[in-house]
Design a protein around this motif. Structure first.
Motif, PDB file in Angstrom:
ATOM      1  N   SER A  18       0.818  -1.205   0.000  1.00 53.20           N
ATOM      2  CA  SER A  18       0.000   0.000   0.000  1.00 53.20           C
ATOM      3  C   SER A  18       0.856   1.260   0.000  1.00 53.20           C
ATOM      4  O   SER A  18       0.428   2.317  -0.483  1.00 53.20           O
ATOM      5  CB  SER A  18      -0.945  -0.004   1.203  1.00 53.20           C
ATOM      6  N   GLY A  19       2.094   1.167   0.520  1.00 57.74           N
ATOM      7  CA  GLY A  19       2.963   2.337   0.552  1.00 57.74           C
ATOM      8  C   GLY A  19       3.607   2.659  -0.777  1.00 57.74           C
ATOM      9  O   GLY A  19       3.959   3.816  -1.033  1.00 57.74           O
ATOM     10  N   LEU A  20       3.770   1.664  -1.652  1.00 53.13           N
ATOM     11  CA  LEU A  20       4.453   1.875  -2.925  1.00 53.13           C
ATOM     12  C   LEU A  20       3.536   2.371  -4.032  1.00 53.13           C
ATOM     13  O   LEU A  20       4.008   2.910  -5.034  1.00 53.13           O
ATOM     14  CB  LEU A  20       5.119   0.573  -3.387  1.00 53.13           C
ATOM     15  N   VAL A  21       2.232   2.183  -3.897  1.00 51.90           N
ATOM     16  CA  VAL A  21       1.340   2.459  -5.024  1.00 51.90           C
ATOM     17  C   VAL A  21       1.185   3.965  -5.248  1.00 51.90           C
ATOM     18  O   VAL A  21       1.014   4.727  -4.302  1.00 51.90           O
ATOM     19  CB  VAL A  21      -0.058   1.831  -4.819  1.00 51.90           C
ATOM     20  N   PRO A  22       1.250   4.401  -6.514  1.00 49.76           N
ATOM     21  CA  PRO A  22       0.922   5.799  -6.808  1.00 49.76           C
ATOM     22  C   PRO A  22      -0.580   6.005  -6.704  1.00 49.76           C
ATOM     23  O   PRO A  22      -1.367   5.069  -6.876  1.00 49.76           O
ATOM     24  CB  PRO A  22       1.418   5.976  -8.248  1.00 49.76           C
ATOM     25  N   ALA A  23      -0.996   7.226  -6.459  1.00 47.37           N
ATOM     26  CA  ALA A  23      -2.417   7.495  -6.246  1.00 47.37           C
ATOM     27  C   ALA A  23      -3.248   7.280  -7.504  1.00 47.37           C
ATOM     28  O   ALA A  23      -4.397   6.857  -7.435  1.00 47.37           O
ATOM     29  CB  ALA A  23      -2.601   8.926  -5.743  1.00 47.37           C
ATOM     30  N   GLY A  24      -2.689   7.584  -8.660  1.00 46.30           N
ATOM     31  CA  GLY A  24      -3.441   7.417  -9.895  1.00 46.30           C
ATOM     32  C   GLY A  24      -4.147   8.695 -10.308  1.00 46.30           C
ATOM     33  O   GLY A  24      -3.945   9.767  -9.707  1.00 46.30           O
ATOM     34  N   PRO A  25      -5.007   8.615 -11.348  1.00 49.10           N
ATOM     35  CA  PRO A  25      -5.693   9.810 -11.859  1.00 49.10           C
ATOM     36  C   PRO A  25      -6.503  10.503 -10.770  1.00 49.10           C
ATOM     37  O   PRO A  25      -7.058   9.866  -9.885  1.00 49.10           O
ATOM     38  CB  PRO A  25      -6.623   9.238 -12.940  1.00 49.10           C
ATOM     39  N   THR A  26      -6.564  11.804 -10.856  1.00 50.30           N
ATOM     40  CA  THR A  26      -7.291  12.588  -9.870  1.00 50.30           C
ATOM     41  C   THR A  26      -8.273  13.517 -10.563  1.00 50.30           C
ATOM     42  O   THR A  26      -8.299  13.645 -11.792  1.00 50.30           O
ATOM     43  CB  THR A  26      -6.332  13.415  -9.003  1.00 50.30           C
ATOM     44  N   GLY A  27      -9.077  14.181  -9.770  1.00 52.48           N
ATOM     45  CA  GLY A  27     -10.038  15.162 -10.263  1.00 52.48           C
ATOM     46  C   GLY A  27     -10.524  15.973  -9.095  1.00 52.48           C
ATOM     47  O   GLY A  27     -10.032  15.828  -7.964  1.00 52.48           O
ATOM     48  N   SER A  28     -11.496  16.828  -9.347  1.00 44.91           N
ATOM     49  CA  SER A  28     -12.068  17.614  -8.267  1.00 44.91           C
ATOM     50  C   SER A  28     -12.856  16.702  -7.334  1.00 44.91           C
ATOM     51  O   SER A  28     -13.201  15.567  -7.685  1.00 44.91           O
ATOM     52  CB  SER A  28     -12.986  18.696  -8.828  1.00 44.91           C
ATOM     53  N   GLY A 118       4.956  -7.023  -5.425  1.00 43.88           N
ATOM     54  CA  GLY A 118       4.231  -7.538  -6.581  1.00 43.88           C
ATOM     55  C   GLY A 118       2.807  -7.012  -6.649  1.00 43.88           C
ATOM     56  O   GLY A 118       2.313  -6.625  -7.716  1.00 43.88           O
ATOM     57  N   LEU A 119       2.135  -6.964  -5.498  1.00 43.85           N
ATOM     58  CA  LEU A 119       0.762  -6.446  -5.469  1.00 43.85           C
ATOM     59  C   LEU A 119       0.721  -4.963  -5.812  1.00 43.85           C
ATOM     60  O   LEU A 119      -0.223  -4.492  -6.461  1.00 43.85           O
ATOM     61  CB  LEU A 119       0.132  -6.694  -4.100  1.00 43.85           C
ATOM     62  N   ALA A 120       1.740  -4.216  -5.379  1.00 44.47           N
ATOM     63  CA  ALA A 120       1.783  -2.793  -5.710  1.00 44.47           C
ATOM     64  C   ALA A 120       1.852  -2.580  -7.216  1.00 44.47           C
ATOM     65  O   ALA A 120       1.192  -1.692  -7.769  1.00 44.47           O
ATOM     66  CB  ALA A 120       2.974  -2.128  -5.018  1.00 44.47           C
TER      67      ALA A 120
END
Length: 361
Positions: A18-28, A118-120
């Motif tokens: 959970s610490g390695l994953v990037p947040a991904g696309p964002t929006g308002s 691997g899960l990240a």
């Protein structure tokens, strides 16, 4: 909490993953709230369409019109998916430590770090996942940032793409509801595989599962560096272990191919842009190059894509020759599942289960 005798430190797996994953696309805030609400409604809207196109019903006769009848729907971020996937993996893996042993903290942490890493990596690729091993009726995880990112990349209408993804995942939920024995069957085969892997490791003096995982990872690194085309499992598993992998792979090909066919079978009257979404999505699947492709091979993503193709071809061939009712024989009992050979030879499966002389009505 991870028990001292557990060969993998799952707390570390959770934290690393959970610490390695990037947040991904964002929006308002409003955009993201609308996206989450859309996914929740699409998951429910998908159910009657899945029931119609598959011709399947839950074996227990439950009321499928009730909200959540096929699955508990959870809209999650990438880190939450990692934690959920780690929990599922932990429930599937038996206690593989040698009898009477207490793996050291460092060894358990290494195993946790490898699984978490691997899960990240996988968490950035998963759109949705039905977990049949959760308490009934199973849970459907929709990874909101990934769905949003792919929908934007394809330029697909938001409602169409959300429903299209949910059709696939709710088909998985219906598969397990129609064949309630299937989850235990898969769990047993996975347990058999990992029991044998652990035994092989002990025979080679590797002792603990973390040590075996490290040997797999080292072989994987050599495999990726060499750019070889052979399957990774061909290099690190015994012949007996490869047979189990092939058996489970055939079942997964059936599940994925069946869901892929059914998500398109609803047609443009339900998902107006379904044909455009399918073309764009398939092109995206094939477009990975360089490091992304190597990582995908290492994590089994390419094998999963082959499962979609092989399983979908099997499902289409049986439907074309015998119809949907005949295809649904596959959900009646474990012995009706296609073998690794039969997934590539639908006619052989049809003959074995008694459909050889039965043509489409």
């Amino acid at each position: 909490m991870t028990a001292p005798s557990d060969p993998v430190d799952w707390t570390v797996a959770d934290a690393i993953g959970s610490g390695l994953v990037p947040a991904g696309p964002t929006g308002s805030r409003d955009e993201l709230a609308a996206h989450v609400a859309l996914l929740r409604s699409a998951a429910q809207d998908a159910v009657p369409h899945v029931l119609r196109v598959t011709g399947m019903t839950p074996a227990d006769g439950r009321d499928t019109s009730a909200p959540g009848a096929l699955s508990e729907v959870l809209v999650v971020d990438r880190a939450s998916w990692v934690r959920a996937a780690a929990g599922t993996a932990r429930s599937l893996l038996p206690d593989l430590a040698p009898s009477g042993s207490r793996p050291g903290a460092l060894a358990r942490a290494a195993g946790g770090a490898e699984i978490g890493g691997g899960l990240a990596l996988l968490s950035t690729r998963i759109l949705g996942q039905f977990d049949p091993f959760a308490p009934a009726p199973g849970r459907l995880l929709l990874v909101a940032p990934n769905i949003l990112g792919v929908q934007r990349a394809l330029g697909a209408p938001a409602r169409d793409f959300a429903l299209w993804v949910c059709l696939h995942e709710q088909t998985h939920a219906l598969q397990l509801a129609a064949a309630p024995w299937l989850a235990d069957h898969l769990r047993a085969r996975v347990a058999t595989l990992f029991d044998d892997v652990a035994r092989t490791g002990r025979e080679h003096g590797e002792g603990s599962v973390p040590a075996r995982l490290r040997s797999w990872w080292q072989a994987a690194e050599r495999f990726v560096a060499a750019g070889r085309e052979a399957s990774l499992t061909d290099r690190v598993l015994t012949p007996a272990q490869r047979e189990v992998v092939a058996e489970v792979g055939a079942v997964m090909a059936l599940l994925e191919g069946h869901a892929d066919v059914m998500m398109d079978a609803v047609g443009p009257s339900i998902v107006p842009s379904v044909d455009e979404i399918r073309r764009g999505f398939d092109a995206r699947r094939r477009s990975a190059t360089g490091l992304a492709r190597q990582v995908g091979r290492l994590l089994g993503v390419e094998e999963k894509l082959a499962q979609y193709t092989d399983g979908a071809a099997f499902v289409r061939a049986v439907r074309r020759a015998h119809g949907d009712d005949a295809l649904n024989v596959v959900w009646e009992a474990p012995e009706h599942l296609p073998t690794a050979r039969e997934i590539h030879d639908p006619a052989a499966w049809s003959r074995r289960v008694g459909l050889g002389g039965r043509s489409r009505a």
